[in-house]
Design a protein around this motif. Structure first.
Motif, PDB file in Angstrom:
ATOM      1  N   VAL A   1     -41.249  -2.924  -1.147  1.00 25.11           N
ATOM      2  CA  VAL A   1     -40.593  -1.974  -2.043  1.00 25.11           C
ATOM      3  C   VAL A   1     -40.871  -0.553  -1.566  1.00 25.11           C
TER       4      VAL A   1
ATOM      5  N   HIS B   1     -45.383  -5.263  -2.962  1.00 24.74           N
ATOM      6  CA  HIS B   1     -45.706  -5.613  -4.335  1.00 24.74           C
ATOM      7  C   HIS B   1     -45.592  -7.133  -4.395  1.00 24.74           C
TER       8      HIS B   1
ATOM      9  N   HIS C   1     -40.689   3.279  -3.426  1.00 22.17           N
ATOM     10  CA  HIS C   1     -40.367   4.009  -4.653  1.00 22.17           C
ATOM     11  C   HIS C   1     -41.099   5.334  -4.675  1.00 22.17           C
TER      12      HIS C   1
ATOM     13  N   HIS D   1     -43.996  -0.644   1.097  1.00 25.33           N
ATOM     14  CA  HIS D   1     -45.284  -1.320   0.912  1.00 25.33           C
ATOM     15  C   HIS D   1     -45.031  -2.603   0.130  1.00 25.33           C
TER      16      HIS D   1
HETATM   17 ZN   LIG Z   1     -45.692   0.515  -5.356  1.00 23.27          ZN
END
Ligand SMILES: [Zn+2]
Ligand SMILES: [Zn+2]
Length: 158
Positions: free
Chosen positions: A66, A76, A68, A74
């Motif tokens: 992901v 999740h 954001h 990275h």
């Molecule tokens: Zn994150």
């Protein structure tokens, strides 16, 4: 930075939780997982691998890349709408996985203060960290200083 940002952040959060006193532990759910996390954070490498695998399987973790906010790609492994306890367990297991595969479990240890038992996360380059907190480090520095400067006692002669 020694490891990926999210690995370091998750490890630090888990160590803080394990070492936290009553204020943070007021959340009963989080309190309940402290022994589980402590067990994981203080396990040797092979056992840590087994524990992390079990935690990830039990939580049905599905690693997803992901990106954001300001944080680049990275991993999740649990959705952000899952309960906090599950997220903490999965994120910690993921971070420990990173330590296991890079053979860096020695970054985690138990505080060198005999009476403490806190978990130490050492992210320093020279692996110099032995105490969980400055409180423990200072207490031991003072004790060591006193031990060094103690004058041998001699019988008083009159
Ligand atoms: Zn994150
Ligand atoms: Zn300590």
């Amino acid at each position: 930075m020694v490891f990926a940002h999210d690995t370091e952040a998750s490890l630090q959060a888990a160590v803080d939780l394990v070492n936290s006193d009553r204020d943070a532990a007021e959340l009963a759910d989080l309190r309940a997982i402290r022994p589980v996390l402590r067990d994981l954070l203080t396990a040797d490498r092979d056992r840590a691998a087994a524990l992390a695998n079990a935690m990830l399987a039990e939580a049905n973790a599905v690693p997803q890349l992901v990106r954001h906010g300001d944080i680049d790609w990275h991993l999740h492994a649990v959705s952000s709408d899952e309960p906090l306890v599950r997220r903490v367990v999965v994120e910690t297991a993921m971070a420990v996985s990173d330590l296991v595969r890079s053979d860096e479990m020695t970054r985690l240890s138990v505080c060198a203060d005999d009476s403490c038992g806190g978990v130490v996360l050492d992210l320093t380059r020279n692996r110099s960290r032995r105490f969980c907190s400055t409180t423990c480090a200072n207490r031991n520095a003072v004790a060591a200083y006193r031990a060094r400067s103690r004058v041998p006692t001699r019988p008083v002669t009159s």
